[in-house]
Scaffold this motif. Structure first.
Motif, PDB file in Angstrom:
ATOM      1  N   ALA A 217      -5.852 -15.504  -0.742  1.00  0.00           N
ATOM      2  CA  ALA A 217      -5.733 -14.372  -1.667  1.00  0.00           C
ATOM      3  C   ALA A 217      -4.362 -13.758  -1.461  1.00  0.00           C
ATOM      4  O   ALA A 217      -3.860 -13.703  -0.337  1.00  0.00           O
ATOM      5  CB  ALA A 217      -6.825 -13.341  -1.412  1.00  0.00           C
ATOM      6  N   ALA A 218      -3.754 -13.303  -2.551  1.00  0.00           N
ATOM      7  CA  ALA A 218      -2.446 -12.644  -2.487  1.00  0.00           C
ATOM      8  C   ALA A 218      -2.599 -11.212  -2.976  1.00  0.00           C
ATOM      9  O   ALA A 218      -3.099 -10.974  -4.076  1.00  0.00           O
ATOM     10  CB  ALA A 218      -1.422 -13.393  -3.332  1.00  0.00           C
ATOM     11  N   LEU A 219      -2.167 -10.250  -2.159  1.00  0.00           N
ATOM     12  CA  LEU A 219      -2.275  -8.830  -2.478  1.00  0.00           C
ATOM     13  C   LEU A 219      -0.883  -8.240  -2.619  1.00  0.00           C
ATOM     14  O   LEU A 219      -0.046  -8.390  -1.724  1.00  0.00           O
ATOM     15  CB  LEU A 219      -3.040  -8.084  -1.385  1.00  0.00           C
ATOM     16  CG  LEU A 219      -4.328  -8.732  -0.843  1.00  0.00           C
ATOM     17  CD1 LEU A 219      -4.963  -7.826   0.190  1.00  0.00           C
ATOM     18  CD2 LEU A 219      -5.287  -9.052  -1.985  1.00  0.00           C
ATOM     19  N   ALA A 220      -0.638  -7.556  -3.726  1.00  0.00           N
ATOM     20  CA  ALA A 220       0.629  -6.850  -3.938  1.00  0.00           C
ATOM     21  C   ALA A 220       0.319  -5.359  -3.934  1.00  0.00           C
ATOM     22  O   ALA A 220      -0.290  -4.832  -4.871  1.00  0.00           O
ATOM     23  CB  ALA A 220       1.262  -7.268  -5.258  1.00  0.00           C
ATOM     24  N   VAL A 221       0.722  -4.677  -2.872  1.00  0.00           N
ATOM     25  CA  VAL A 221       0.371  -3.270  -2.667  1.00  0.00           C
ATOM     26  C   VAL A 221       1.554  -2.392  -3.072  1.00  0.00           C
ATOM     27  O   VAL A 221       2.672  -2.569  -2.572  1.00  0.00           O
ATOM     28  CB  VAL A 221       0.007  -3.004  -1.194  1.00  0.00           C
ATOM     29  CG1 VAL A 221      -0.418  -1.552  -1.002  1.00  0.00           C
ATOM     30  CG2 VAL A 221      -1.099  -3.954  -0.741  1.00  0.00           C
ATOM     31  N   THR A 222       1.304  -1.448  -3.976  1.00  0.00           N
ATOM     32  CA  THR A 222       2.385  -0.588  -4.421  1.00  0.00           C
ATOM     33  C   THR A 222       2.801   0.407  -3.328  1.00  0.00           C
ATOM     34  O   THR A 222       1.955   0.929  -2.596  1.00  0.00           O
ATOM     35  CB  THR A 222       2.013   0.200  -5.683  1.00  0.00           C
ATOM     36  OG1 THR A 222       3.121   1.051  -6.043  1.00  0.00           O
ATOM     37  CG2 THR A 222       0.784   1.073  -5.465  1.00  0.00           C
ATOM     38  N   LEU A 223       4.086   0.660  -3.243  1.00  0.00           N
ATOM     39  CA  LEU A 223       4.622   1.683  -2.352  1.00  0.00           C
ATOM     40  C   LEU A 223       4.810   3.019  -3.073  1.00  0.00           C
ATOM     41  O   LEU A 223       5.247   3.991  -2.458  1.00  0.00           O
ATOM     42  CB  LEU A 223       5.966   1.216  -1.775  1.00  0.00           C
ATOM     43  CG  LEU A 223       5.894   0.063  -0.772  1.00  0.00           C
ATOM     44  CD1 LEU A 223       7.288  -0.504  -0.515  1.00  0.00           C
ATOM     45  CD2 LEU A 223       5.254   0.509   0.535  1.00  0.00           C
TER      46      LEU A 223
ATOM     47  N   ASN B 184       0.320   5.126   5.503  1.00  0.00           N
ATOM     48  CA  ASN B 184      -0.222   4.629   6.773  1.00  0.00           C
ATOM     49  C   ASN B 184      -0.286   3.109   6.797  1.00  0.00           C
ATOM     50  O   ASN B 184       0.068   2.468   7.795  1.00  0.00           O
ATOM     51  CB  ASN B 184      -1.624   5.209   7.009  1.00  0.00           C
ATOM     52  CG  ASN B 184      -1.605   6.702   7.275  1.00  0.00           C
ATOM     53  OD1 ASN B 184      -0.567   7.268   7.613  1.00  0.00           O
ATOM     54  ND2 ASN B 184      -2.739   7.344   7.091  1.00  0.00           N
ATOM     55  N   MET B 185      -0.743   2.514   5.691  1.00  0.00           N
ATOM     56  CA  MET B 185      -0.861   1.051   5.647  1.00  0.00           C
ATOM     57  C   MET B 185       0.512   0.394   5.723  1.00  0.00           C
ATOM     58  O   MET B 185       0.697  -0.611   6.424  1.00  0.00           O
ATOM     59  CB  MET B 185      -1.581   0.626   4.377  1.00  0.00           C
ATOM     60  CG  MET B 185      -1.802  -0.885   4.296  1.00  0.00           C
ATOM     61  SD  MET B 185      -2.672  -1.378   2.791  1.00  0.00           S
ATOM     62  CE  MET B 185      -2.723  -3.161   3.030  1.00  0.00           C
ATOM     63  N   ALA B 186       1.488   0.943   4.996  1.00  0.00           N
ATOM     64  CA  ALA B 186       2.832   0.376   5.027  1.00  0.00           C
ATOM     65  C   ALA B 186       3.399   0.398   6.441  1.00  0.00           C
ATOM     66  O   ALA B 186       4.057  -0.542   6.884  1.00  0.00           O
ATOM     67  CB  ALA B 186       3.742   1.147   4.070  1.00  0.00           C
ATOM     68  N   ARG B 187       3.115   1.461   7.157  1.00  0.00           N
ATOM     69  CA  ARG B 187       3.596   1.555   8.539  1.00  0.00           C
ATOM     70  C   ARG B 187       2.932   0.490   9.408  1.00  0.00           C
ATOM     71  O   ARG B 187       3.594  -0.173  10.213  1.00  0.00           O
ATOM     72  CB  ARG B 187       3.313   2.953   9.097  1.00  0.00           C
ATOM     73  CG  ARG B 187       3.868   3.186  10.496  1.00  0.00           C
ATOM     74  CD  ARG B 187       3.502   4.563  11.022  1.00  0.00           C
ATOM     75  NE  ARG B 187       3.904   5.613  10.103  1.00  0.00           N
ATOM     76  CZ  ARG B 187       3.050   6.379   9.433  1.00  0.00           C
ATOM     77  NH1 ARG B 187       1.740   6.215   9.581  1.00  0.00           N
ATOM     78  NH2 ARG B 187       3.482   7.314   8.618  1.00  0.00           N
ATOM     79  N   GLU B 188       1.618   0.308   9.247  1.00  0.00           N
ATOM     80  CA  GLU B 188       0.902  -0.670  10.058  1.00  0.00           C
ATOM     81  C   GLU B 188       1.325  -2.104   9.743  1.00  0.00           C
ATOM     82  O   GLU B 188       1.314  -2.966  10.618  1.00  0.00           O
ATOM     83  CB  GLU B 188      -0.611  -0.527   9.860  1.00  0.00           C
ATOM     84  CG  GLU B 188      -1.196   0.776  10.383  1.00  0.00           C
ATOM     85  CD  GLU B 188      -1.129   0.880  11.889  1.00  0.00           C
ATOM     86  OE1 GLU B 188      -0.966  -0.163  12.549  1.00  0.00           O
ATOM     87  OE2 GLU B 188      -1.228   2.005  12.409  1.00  0.00           O
ATOM     88  N   PHE B 189       1.709  -2.350   8.491  1.00  0.00           N
ATOM     89  CA  PHE B 189       2.124  -3.696   8.095  1.00  0.00           C
ATOM     90  C   PHE B 189       3.646  -3.864   8.116  1.00  0.00           C
ATOM     91  O   PHE B 189       4.173  -4.844   7.619  1.00  0.00           O
ATOM     92  CB  PHE B 189       1.568  -4.028   6.709  1.00  0.00           C
ATOM     93  CG  PHE B 189       0.112  -4.407   6.725  1.00  0.00           C
ATOM     94  CD1 PHE B 189      -0.274  -5.738   6.716  1.00  0.00           C
ATOM     95  CD2 PHE B 189      -0.877  -3.438   6.765  1.00  0.00           C
ATOM     96  CE1 PHE B 189      -1.612  -6.100   6.746  1.00  0.00           C
ATOM     97  CE2 PHE B 189      -2.229  -3.778   6.789  1.00  0.00           C
ATOM     98  CZ  PHE B 189      -2.599  -5.116   6.780  1.00  0.00           C
TER      99      PHE B 189
ATOM    100  N   ILE C  36      -0.056 -10.581   2.095  1.00  0.00           N
ATOM    101  CA  ILE C  36       0.089  -9.172   1.712  1.00  0.00           C
ATOM    102  C   ILE C  36       1.577  -8.838   1.587  1.00  0.00           C
ATOM    103  O   ILE C  36       2.367  -9.090   2.505  1.00  0.00           O
ATOM    104  CB  ILE C  36      -0.588  -8.255   2.742  1.00  0.00           C
ATOM    105  CG1 ILE C  36      -2.077  -8.620   2.868  1.00  0.00           C
ATOM    106  CG2 ILE C  36      -0.438  -6.791   2.344  1.00  0.00           C
ATOM    107  CD1 ILE C  36      -2.811  -7.862   3.943  1.00  0.00           C
ATOM    108  N   TRP C  37       1.916  -8.253   0.435  1.00  0.00           N
ATOM    109  CA  TRP C  37       3.322  -7.902   0.172  1.00  0.00           C
ATOM    110  C   TRP C  37       3.376  -6.522  -0.468  1.00  0.00           C
ATOM    111  O   TRP C  37       2.492  -6.142  -1.231  1.00  0.00           O
ATOM    112  CB  TRP C  37       3.936  -8.940  -0.765  1.00  0.00           C
ATOM    113  CG  TRP C  37       5.404  -8.756  -1.009  1.00  0.00           C
ATOM    114  CD1 TRP C  37       6.400  -8.754  -0.084  1.00  0.00           C
ATOM    115  CD2 TRP C  37       6.034  -8.553  -2.273  1.00  0.00           C
ATOM    116  NE1 TRP C  37       7.623  -8.576  -0.684  1.00  0.00           N
ATOM    117  CE2 TRP C  37       7.419  -8.450  -2.037  1.00  0.00           C
ATOM    118  CE3 TRP C  37       5.578  -8.474  -3.591  1.00  0.00           C
ATOM    119  CZ2 TRP C  37       8.353  -8.248  -3.059  1.00  0.00           C
ATOM    120  CZ3 TRP C  37       6.492  -8.282  -4.610  1.00  0.00           C
ATOM    121  CH2 TRP C  37       7.853  -8.174  -4.338  1.00  0.00           C
ATOM    122  N   PHE C  38       4.430  -5.749  -0.154  1.00  0.00           N
ATOM    123  CA  PHE C  38       4.592  -4.374  -0.638  1.00  0.00           C
ATOM    124  C   PHE C  38       5.783  -4.288  -1.590  1.00  0.00           C
ATOM    125  O   PHE C  38       6.850  -4.855  -1.319  1.00  0.00           O
ATOM    126  CB  PHE C  38       4.795  -3.417   0.542  1.00  0.00           C
ATOM    127  CG  PHE C  38       3.595  -3.279   1.427  1.00  0.00           C
ATOM    128  CD1 PHE C  38       2.705  -2.230   1.269  1.00  0.00           C
ATOM    129  CD2 PHE C  38       3.345  -4.215   2.430  1.00  0.00           C
ATOM    130  CE1 PHE C  38       1.591  -2.105   2.080  1.00  0.00           C
ATOM    131  CE2 PHE C  38       2.228  -4.095   3.252  1.00  0.00           C
ATOM    132  CZ  PHE C  38       1.350  -3.040   3.079  1.00  0.00           C
TER     133      PHE C  38
END
Length: 213
Positions: free
Chosen positions: A114-120, A153-158, A80-82
């Motif tokens: 699996a690779a996840l790219a999560v937008t900020l 919230n997710m960015a903070r947790e990760f 997981i990457w932001f």
């Protein structure tokens, strides 16, 4: 002059019958439910940390408007990457390429990943921007988004950074996460890897965590 006798309190309150207790219990439940609804409406669905040092439960949207949760990736190593799509391509695309290559190479080694790219920046990064930026260069990476509060919230947790950067052209973008979070096939936190790591090193990192080195 005395207007009330000693029984006025008993007449006003009355006995606590089963029907009255049930009425107040229902009233309290409705009030708590409304307060919970208002909190979710304002904050978004919470990210639940559970017992993980980093990470937690999440609910995100794909570029096809499908919903995914951490449960969809059980049985696979998840990277997981932001980032956001305003990030200069010279800064963020290399990491996306590494993630895509890593998933491909792990599959060749019979390790499902699996690779996840999560937008900020969910207010700016719509489906078309995410598809163009990510899938055009890194087909094995899944670009994901959600409501702004959920992403926050997710960015903070990760442990993703909350910092704005300025590119050479003056454009502003979110600082991409300096580390990739690795979750094990059971959904637990396994470790991290430098975001500027080469694919071969990231593959070896996951193989080590999987006991396959």
């Amino acid at each position: 002059m005395r207007f009330f006798n000693g029984n006025w309190k008993r007449k006003l309150v009355g006995p606590w019958t089963g029907r009255r207790v049930l009425f107040f219990a229902v009233l309290l439940g409705v009030a708590l439910g409304w307060l919970s609804f208002r909190a979710v409406d304002r904050l978004g669905m919470p990210v639940r940390t559970g017992t993980n040092e980093i990470g937690g439960s999440y609910r995100l949207m794909t570029v096809s408007n499908d919903t995914v949760t951490e449960g969809d990736f059980l049985g696979r190593w998840t990277l997981i990457w932001f980032f956001d799509t305003s990030c200069p391509r010279s800064v963020c695309v290399p990491t996306l390429n590494v993630l895509s290559e890593t998933v491909h190479d792990l599959a060749a080694a019979h390790i499902s990943a699996a690779a996840l790219a999560v937008t900020l920046d969910p207010m700016h990064d719509d489906s078309d921007r995410l598809k163009s930026y990510v899938l055009g260069t890194a087909p094995e990476v899944r670009p994901l988004t959600a409501a702004p509060r959920v992403i926050e919230n997710m960015a903070r947790e990760f442990h993703a950074p909350d910092e704005m950067m300025t590119g050479a052209d003056g454009a502003r973008y979110h600082r991409p996460a300096p580390r990739i979070v690795i979750m094990d096939p059971h959904g637990g936190y396994a470790g991290t890897a430098d975001a500027d790591m080469q694919a071969a090193a990231l593959v070896e990192r996951v193989r080590t965590l999987a006991g396959r080195h």
